[in-house]
Write an enzyme that holds these catalytic residues in place. Structure first.
Site, PDB file in Angstrom:
ATOM      1  N   LYS A  28      -0.559  -5.239  14.838  1.00  0.00           N
ATOM      2  CA  LYS A  28       0.319  -4.356  14.067  1.00  0.00           C
ATOM      3  C   LYS A  28       1.293  -3.692  15.033  1.00  0.00           C
ATOM      4  CE  LYS A  28       0.137  -0.490  10.754  1.00  0.00           C
ATOM      5  NZ  LYS A  28      -0.754   0.475  10.052  1.00  0.00           N
ATOM      6  N   SER A  71      -0.144   0.452   5.053  1.00  0.00           N
ATOM      7  CA  SER A  71       0.993   0.157   5.880  1.00  0.00           C
ATOM      8  C   SER A  71       0.816  -1.097   6.740  1.00  0.00           C
ATOM      9  CB  SER A  71       1.278   1.341   6.807  1.00  0.00           C
ATOM     10  OG  SER A  71       0.186   1.570   7.678  1.00  0.00           O
ATOM     11  N   SER A 113      -4.696   2.164   5.199  1.00  0.00           N
ATOM     12  CA  SER A 113      -3.785   1.092   5.594  1.00  0.00           C
ATOM     13  C   SER A 113      -4.428  -0.176   6.140  1.00  0.00           C
ATOM     14  CB  SER A 113      -2.778   1.614   6.616  1.00  0.00           C
ATOM     15  OG  SER A 113      -1.801   2.366   5.948  1.00  0.00           O
TER      16      SER A 113
HETATM   17  N1  GLN Z   1      -0.567   5.049   2.151  1.00  0.00           N
HETATM   18  C1  GLN Z   1      -0.959   6.127   2.986  1.00  0.00           C
HETATM   19  C2  GLN Z   1       0.273   6.839   3.506  1.00  0.00           C
HETATM   20  O1  GLN Z   1       1.335   6.460   3.170  1.00  0.00           O
HETATM   21  C3  GLN Z   1      -1.834   5.666   4.099  1.00  0.00           C
HETATM   22  C4  GLN Z   1      -1.102   5.051   5.224  1.00  0.00           C
HETATM   23  C5  GLN Z   1      -1.986   4.700   6.385  1.00  0.00           C
HETATM   24  O2  GLN Z   1      -3.203   4.595   6.255  1.00  0.00           O
HETATM   25  N2  GLN Z   1      -1.364   4.540   7.539  1.00  0.00           N
HETATM   26  O3  GLN Z   1       0.182   7.762   4.237  1.00  0.00           O
END
Ligand code: GLN
Length: 488
Positions: free
Chosen positions: A79, A154, A178
């Protein structure tokens, strides 16, 4: 299942490499070619064939010398939240376009030392803020099961790469879901370990009290191999990494589930849960009962509060973490500007996308004098209560099971100008994140439009082995994790 290299997964590919039936260079070339053929999916943000092949040649030399390290020669992609010295690191943001780190993140280094070959960097929402990968400043990633749908976020690029066979495995990060949610949306297996088990050093920070790295792969068996390589203390570089030694998570795989008590939180099965997802989760729970587990009704009464609590705490930490992007230390700097203050303003206005700006504003607001007590402090108190609710639940069960997300993957553009729609979809992953508990997503079937559905398993602190075993037993009885989207 055909014997193509991209159908093998990590464990099987490692075995082929060890038997010298395929070389690490051949394996790397195979995945690089697949990535070129499927560029339209938008999975990768950076690749460098020369770097990848040099790492593969080094792995081949170790293999030739009889090195039996379990992951040796197996490709992986990272990532783009992890900094890497051999590839650019952007966090999906224009702010860091073209940025080169002078060092590797600890997780990247550990996997490289284990002999894994890096295929490059994977697309993600900007600074890991998002649930659909549409917040990437560069390109959206597309779900290989239906390219008109989002892959989740994400860690969207990570899920796409594994689901489409562009990499046997990927790293991801999970702040509020994410790793789990894109794994669910793309039909792969992903685990977020207990907060503090894997080092955060070199993970571009979003919300430091929540951010955690973990593997995403086809199976629980593959995740166990990868997780064994990335856990462990990193006291000199991450003060929140826990002093708990690395474990061999493959060891307990296959243990019987006889007598396992699975807690089923009623709040995870309320009105908001789509009927197609519910049917898949119910069937998965029935499979566990068949294997000797018992279902225990439990309550996590503050589940709904996890959304406002997370969307106060995470932006608060983000507003502080992202202050380092000021046009001075690294990354983008506005070309035209007046004095220093004007340079800061223009740099940040140009470099950050809308969602990141929204979070910085919310975060600065909830931390400001006069609102700190009303929002931030209250959120911290409820965060503790959410963690206590889990401890109450674990008095009567060994693991908790439920959906990862209320629906299957939605269509690109569906949540358009409605950030709240994204936030609400995080409801089932946020509680474990706020409590710092390990959680995973296990492919459990298919819902509306033939889209994958993940079963979420949540365990108490340091129960990763238990979760992986529960997932592995499920995968021995089902083949959802082996199914492939048509054309991949
Ligand atoms: N969807 C969540 C956010 O937008 C989690 C994102 C994540 O785990 N990095 O913060």
């Amino acid at each position: 299942m055909s014997g193509a290299l991209h159908d093998l997964g990590v464990a099987a590919l490692a075995a082929r490499l060890k038997a010298r039936e395929v070389s690490a260079v051949e394996a790397a070339q195979h995945f690089l070619a697949r990535s070129r053929a499927h560029q339209a999916l938008g999975a990768y943000l950076a690749e460098d064939e020369a770097v990848t092949l040099a790492q593969a040649a080094a792995a081949d030399a170790r293999l030739a010398a009889g090195d039996t390290a379990p992951l040796l020669g197996v490709p992986i992609a990272h990532k783009d939240i992890f900094v890497t010295k051999d590839f650019p690191s952007t966090a999906g943001s224009k702010m860091l376009a073209g940025y080169r780190s002078p060092f590797d993140a600890t997780v990247v280094r550990q996997l490289a030392e284990a002999g894994m070959v890096s295929l490059g960097k994977l697309n993600c929402d900007e600074f890991a803020m998002g649930s659909s990968n549409e917040n990437s400043a560069f390109q959206p990633a597309k779900n290989p099961w239906d390219a008109t749908r989002v892959p989740g976020g994400s860690s969207g690029g990570s899920a796409v790469a594994v689901a489409a066979g562009l990499a046997p495995a990927a790293t991801g990060t999970d702040t509020g879901g994410s790793i789990r949610q894109p794994s669910s949306f793309c039909g792969i297996t992903g685990i977020k370990p207990t907060y503090g088990r894997a080092s955060r050093y070199g993970m571009i920070a979003f919300a430091s009290s929540l951010d955690q790295a973990g593997p995403m792969a086809r199976s629980a068996q593959d995740c166990a191999l990868l997780l064994s390589a990335i856990c462990g203390p990193d006291p000199d570089r991450d003060s929140t990494s826990l002093d708990v030694p690395a474990e061999d998570f493959s060891r307990g795989l296959g243990d019987s589930l006889q007598g396992l008590r699975i807690g089923v939180p009623k709040e995870f099965f309320g009105e908001g849960l789509a009927a197609d997802v519910r049917a898949v989760i119910d069937a998965a729970l029935a499979e566990y009962v068949k294997q000797g587990a018992t279902l225990v009704p439990i309550s996590l009464p503050r589940t709904e509060l996890a959304i406002p609590v997370y969307y106060i705490i995470a932006p608060a930490e983000a507003s502080s973490n992202l202050s380092r992007f000021d046009g001075v230390k690294f990354g983008h700097r506005a070309a035209q500007h007046g004095d220093l203050l004007d340079m800061y303003k223009k740099t940040r206005a140009e470099g950050f996308g809308d969602e990141v700006k929204r979070r910085i504003m919310i975060g600065a607001y909830v931390l400001s004098h006069g609102y700190y007590d009303a929002y931030y402090l209250q959120a911290q108190k409820i965060r503790r209560m959410i963690a206590d609710d889990f401890q109450q639940a674990f008095k009567t069960c060994d693991v908790i099971a439920g959906p990862v997300a209320p629906t299957v993957a939605w269509h690109l553009g569906d949540h358009g100008n409605d950030p709240l729609a994204d936030y609400l979809a995080d409801i089932f992953t946020l509680p474990a994140s706020l409590a710092g508990l390990p959680g995973m997503s296990v492919p459990a079937g298919f819902g509306e439009g033939g889209m994958p559905v993940g079963l979420q398993l949540i365990g108490n602190y340091f129960s990763e082995a238990k979760l992986l075993n529960a997932a592995h037993r499920f995968q021995q009885a089902t083949d959802f994790h082996l199914r492939r989207p048509a054309g991949y």
